[in-house]
Design a protein around this motif. Structure first.
Motif, PDB file in Angstrom:
ATOM      1  N   ARG A 115      82.324  27.921  40.025  1.00 42.07           N
ATOM      2  CA  ARG A 115      82.444  27.556  41.444  1.00 42.07           C
ATOM      3  C   ARG A 115      81.160  27.884  42.213  1.00 42.07           C
ATOM      4  NH1 ARG A 115      86.401  31.188  44.034  1.00 42.07           N
ATOM      5  NH2 ARG A 115      84.520  32.408  44.202  1.00 42.07           N
ATOM      6  N   ASP A 116      80.595  29.074  41.980  1.00 43.78           N
ATOM      7  CA  ASP A 116      79.369  29.475  42.669  1.00 43.78           C
ATOM      8  C   ASP A 116      78.177  28.614  42.261  1.00 43.78           C
ATOM      9  OD1 ASP A 116      80.889  31.433  43.897  1.00 43.78           O
ATOM     10  OD2 ASP A 116      80.078  33.088  42.690  1.00 43.78           O
ATOM     11  N   CYS A 117      78.101  28.267  40.989  1.00 46.90           N
ATOM     12  CA  CYS A 117      77.004  27.411  40.515  1.00 46.90           C
ATOM     13  C   CYS A 117      77.077  26.031  41.172  1.00 46.90           C
ATOM     14  CB  CYS A 117      77.040  27.273  38.999  1.00 46.90           C
ATOM     15  SG  CYS A 117      76.495  28.767  38.135  1.00 46.90           S
ATOM     16  N   LEU A 118      78.261  25.482  41.280  1.00 48.75           N
ATOM     17  CA  LEU A 118      78.416  24.176  41.921  1.00 48.75           C
ATOM     18  C   LEU A 118      77.990  24.244  43.386  1.00 48.75           C
ATOM     19  CD1 LEU A 118      81.816  23.076  40.405  1.00 48.75           C
ATOM     20  CD2 LEU A 118      79.591  22.030  39.975  1.00 48.75           C
ATOM     21  N   ALA A 120      75.816  26.123  44.639  1.00 49.99           N
ATOM     22  CA  ALA A 120      74.367  26.302  44.712  1.00 49.99           C
ATOM     23  C   ALA A 120      73.596  25.155  44.053  1.00 49.99           C
ATOM     24  CB  ALA A 120      73.986  27.627  44.065  1.00 49.99           C
ATOM     25  N   ASP A 121      74.280  24.079  43.701  1.00 50.75           N
ATOM     26  CA  ASP A 121      73.661  22.919  43.031  1.00 50.75           C
ATOM     27  C   ASP A 121      73.022  23.277  41.687  1.00 50.75           C
ATOM     28  OD1 ASP A 121      74.383  20.907  44.731  1.00 50.75           O
ATOM     29  OD2 ASP A 121      72.573  21.035  45.956  1.00 50.75           O
ATOM     30  N   ILE A 122      73.608  24.238  40.997  1.00 42.74           N
ATOM     31  CA  ILE A 122      73.123  24.618  39.667  1.00 42.74           C
ATOM     32  C   ILE A 122      73.889  23.795  38.648  1.00 42.74           C
ATOM     33  CG2 ILE A 122      73.098  26.494  37.987  1.00 42.74           C
ATOM     34  CD1 ILE A 122      72.588  28.389  40.348  1.00 42.74           C
ATOM     35  N   ARG A 123      73.160  23.235  37.705  1.00 43.57           N
ATOM     36  CA  ARG A 123      73.793  22.309  36.764  1.00 43.57           C
ATOM     37  C   ARG A 123      73.808  22.802  35.315  1.00 43.57           C
ATOM     38  NH1 ARG A 123      73.048  16.333  35.209  1.00 43.57           N
ATOM     39  NH2 ARG A 123      75.187  15.982  34.608  1.00 43.57           N
ATOM     40  N   SER A 124      72.777  23.513  34.899  1.00 43.88           N
ATOM     41  CA  SER A 124      72.661  23.930  33.503  1.00 43.88           C
ATOM     42  C   SER A 124      72.707  25.453  33.419  1.00 43.88           C
ATOM     43  CB  SER A 124      71.348  23.407  32.922  1.00 43.88           C
ATOM     44  OG  SER A 124      71.198  23.834  31.593  1.00 43.88           O
ATOM     45  N   VAL A 125      73.724  25.983  32.714  1.00 46.79           N
ATOM     46  CA  VAL A 125      73.921  27.427  32.663  1.00 46.79           C
ATOM     47  C   VAL A 125      74.136  27.885  31.226  1.00 46.79           C
ATOM     48  CG1 VAL A 125      74.895  27.457  34.992  1.00 46.79           C
ATOM     49  CG2 VAL A 125      76.426  27.295  33.032  1.00 46.79           C
ATOM     50  N   LEU A 126      74.026  29.185  31.047  1.00 43.33           N
ATOM     51  CA  LEU A 126      74.276  29.808  29.749  1.00 43.33           C
ATOM     52  C   LEU A 126      75.369  30.847  29.946  1.00 43.33           C
ATOM     53  CD1 LEU A 126      73.188  30.046  26.768  1.00 43.33           C
ATOM     54  CD2 LEU A 126      71.846  31.986  27.588  1.00 43.33           C
ATOM     55  N   ILE A 127      76.417  30.762  29.132  1.00 41.96           N
ATOM     56  CA  ILE A 127      77.494  31.751  29.182  1.00 41.96           C
ATOM     57  C   ILE A 127      77.555  32.433  27.821  1.00 41.96           C
ATOM     58  CG2 ILE A 127      79.950  32.171  29.550  1.00 41.96           C
ATOM     59  CD1 ILE A 127      80.057  29.730  31.329  1.00 41.96           C
ATOM     60  N   LEU A 128      77.550  33.768  27.865  1.00 36.02           N
ATOM     61  CA  LEU A 128      77.504  34.565  26.636  1.00 36.02           C
ATOM     62  C   LEU A 128      78.811  35.329  26.427  1.00 36.02           C
ATOM     63  CD1 LEU A 128      74.411  35.185  28.231  1.00 36.02           C
ATOM     64  CD2 LEU A 128      74.060  35.396  25.789  1.00 36.02           C
ATOM     65  N   PRO A 129      79.736  34.784  25.623  1.00 33.72           N
ATOM     66  CA  PRO A 129      80.962  35.519  25.329  1.00 33.72           C
ATOM     67  C   PRO A 129      80.770  36.517  24.189  1.00 33.72           C
ATOM     68  CG  PRO A 129      81.057  33.402  24.265  1.00 33.72           C
ATOM     69  CD  PRO A 129      79.765  33.433  25.062  1.00 33.72           C
ATOM     70  N   GLY A 130      79.694  36.369  23.436  1.00 32.40           N
ATOM     71  CA  GLY A 130      79.481  37.153  22.223  1.00 32.40           C
ATOM     72  C   GLY A 130      80.187  36.476  21.058  1.00 32.40           C
ATOM     73  N   LYS A 131      79.822  36.883  19.865  1.00 35.86           N
ATOM     74  CA  LYS A 131      80.427  36.285  18.671  1.00 35.86           C
ATOM     75  C   LYS A 131      81.814  36.850  18.407  1.00 35.86           C
ATOM     76  CE  LYS A 131      75.961  35.766  16.490  1.00 35.86           C
ATOM     77  NZ  LYS A 131      75.062  36.371  15.525  1.00 35.86           N
ATOM     78  N   GLY A 132      81.984  38.109  18.715  1.00 30.33           N
ATOM     79  CA  GLY A 132      83.270  38.754  18.426  1.00 30.33           C
ATOM     80  C   GLY A 132      83.435  39.044  16.951  1.00 30.33           C
ATOM     81  N   ASP A 133      82.324  39.127  16.213  1.00 25.45           N
ATOM     82  CA  ASP A 133      82.425  39.355  14.772  1.00 25.45           C
ATOM     83  C   ASP A 133      82.639  40.825  14.413  1.00 25.45           C
ATOM     84  OD1 ASP A 133      79.874  40.078  15.541  1.00 25.45           O
ATOM     85  OD2 ASP A 133      78.849  39.009  13.931  1.00 25.45           O
ATOM     86  N   ARG A 134      82.554  41.711  15.393  1.00 28.46           N
ATOM     87  CA  ARG A 134      82.793  43.136  15.126  1.00 28.46           C
ATOM     88  C   ARG A 134      84.259  43.509  15.312  1.00 28.46           C
ATOM     89  NH1 ARG A 134      77.622  44.666  18.424  1.00 28.46           N
ATOM     90  NH2 ARG A 134      76.057  44.192  16.854  1.00 28.46           N
ATOM     91  N   VAL A 156      83.105  20.966  34.403  1.00 24.13           N
ATOM     92  CA  VAL A 156      82.274  21.128  33.205  1.00 24.13           C
ATOM     93  C   VAL A 156      82.184  19.777  32.500  1.00 24.13           C
ATOM     94  CG1 VAL A 156      82.120  22.254  30.946  1.00 24.13           C
ATOM     95  CG2 VAL A 156      82.859  23.565  32.943  1.00 24.13           C
ATOM     96  N   GLN A 157      80.950  19.283  32.390  1.00 26.24           N
ATOM     97  CA  GLN A 157      80.731  17.990  31.754  1.00 26.24           C
ATOM     98  C   GLN A 157      80.602  18.104  30.238  1.00 26.24           C
ATOM     99  OE1 GLN A 157      80.585  14.886  33.643  1.00 26.24           O
ATOM    100  NE2 GLN A 157      81.690  16.440  34.782  1.00 26.24           N
ATOM    101  N   GLY A 158      80.149  19.259  29.781  1.00 27.25           N
ATOM    102  CA  GLY A 158      80.008  19.469  28.351  1.00 27.25           C
ATOM    103  C   GLY A 158      79.528  20.877  28.070  1.00 27.25           C
ATOM    104  N   TYR A 159      79.674  21.294  26.806  1.00 24.82           N
ATOM    105  CA  TYR A 159      79.125  22.576  26.372  1.00 24.82           C
ATOM    106  C   TYR A 159      78.775  22.474  24.906  1.00 24.82           C
ATOM    107  CZ  TYR A 159      83.622  23.729  24.197  1.00 24.82           C
ATOM    108  OH  TYR A 159      84.744  23.707  23.415  1.00 24.82           O
ATOM    109  N   HIS A 160      77.916  23.392  24.453  1.00 24.81           N
ATOM    110  CA  HIS A 160      77.568  23.449  23.036  1.00 24.81           C
ATOM    111  C   HIS A 160      77.092  24.851  22.704  1.00 24.81           C
ATOM    112  CE1 HIS A 160      75.918  22.473  19.103  1.00 24.81           C
ATOM    113  NE2 HIS A 160      76.640  21.376  19.188  1.00 24.81           N
ATOM    114  N   THR A 161      77.293  25.250  21.464  1.00 21.93           N
ATOM    115  CA  THR A 161      76.770  26.523  20.980  1.00 21.93           C
ATOM    116  C   THR A 161      75.264  26.539  21.201  1.00 21.93           C
ATOM    117  OG1 THR A 161      78.513  26.644  19.316  1.00 21.93           O
ATOM    118  CG2 THR A 161      76.543  27.984  18.935  1.00 21.93           C
ATOM    119  N   ALA A 162      74.751  27.673  21.661  1.00 19.25           N
ATOM    120  CA  ALA A 162      73.326  27.788  21.990  1.00 19.25           C
ATOM    121  C   ALA A 162      72.452  27.871  20.738  1.00 19.25           C
ATOM    122  CB  ALA A 162      73.110  29.022  22.862  1.00 19.25           C
TER     123      ALA A 162
END
Length: 195
Positions: A115-118, A120-134, A156-162
């Protein structure tokens, strides 16, 4: 009558002709009064739910593995735009780190962040949930929820693994919809380039 005709008539005994009903002409009539009000109320309720972080589910989420590469794009998103997102070619305008967050904390933060990114007209972001492999007993919990939530959010128009240098399978590139202001600027730039 030959033998084939007689056999045919024997087989057709007891068969009745199908009754053809008169055709009805259907007309589209606008909804009036109470029906229109109910339809509008249902639409308003749906939009209100989408503005509430509680519409993001915390149950029945398809689980993904800690090292799984995942992606999603809405219909209408061009392949070239998605390819550029997948390859990490867009500038990262904002980041959200969800490490050490509970599912509920993460859900609230993801909703607020988008909501805040929208705004502020921000379009491309990075979200880090972590792998959770531990997490021995239940790996990639937050990663699985994030993938589910991102698909649930209409903005959200799309997402992909970084890519590895941005966090690899523990991070997602996320492309948000363009604001109306950015769409207008793009139209103006495009029209100037054509003159």
């Amino acid at each position: 009558m030959d033998q084939d005709d007689e056999l045919f008539l024997q087989e057709m005994q007891g068969v009745e002709r199908i009754q053809i009903r008169e055709k009805v002409t259907l007309r589209k009539t606008p909804l009036v009064g109470d029906a229109e009000a109910r339809r509008q109320a249902a639409l308003d309720e749906t939009h209100a739910l989408k503005r509430d972080p509680n519409h993001l589910s915390t149950t029945d989420v398809v689980r993904i593995g800690p090292h799984d590469v995942v992606g999603f794009k809405r219909p209408g998103i061009q392949d070239g735009v998605f390819r550029k997102l997948r390859l990490g070619k867009y500038d990262i305008e904002a980041r959200l780190d969800l490490h050490r967050r509970t599912i509920e904390q993460a859900r609230q933060e993801v909703f607020r962040f988008v909501r805040d990114c929208l705004a502020a007209d921000i379009r491309s972001v990075l979200i880090l949930p972590g792998k959770g492999d531990r997490s021995i007993g239940d790996p990639a919990v937050l990663k699985s929820y994030l993938a589910h939530w991102l698909e649930d959010l209409d903005d959200v128009q799309g997402y992909h693994t970084a890519q590895p240098h941005h966090g690899g399978s523990g991070a997602f590139y996320v492309l948000l919809r363009k604001s109306d202001r950015k769409k207008q600027l793009a139209r103006e730039q495009f029209s100037k380039g054509r003159i």
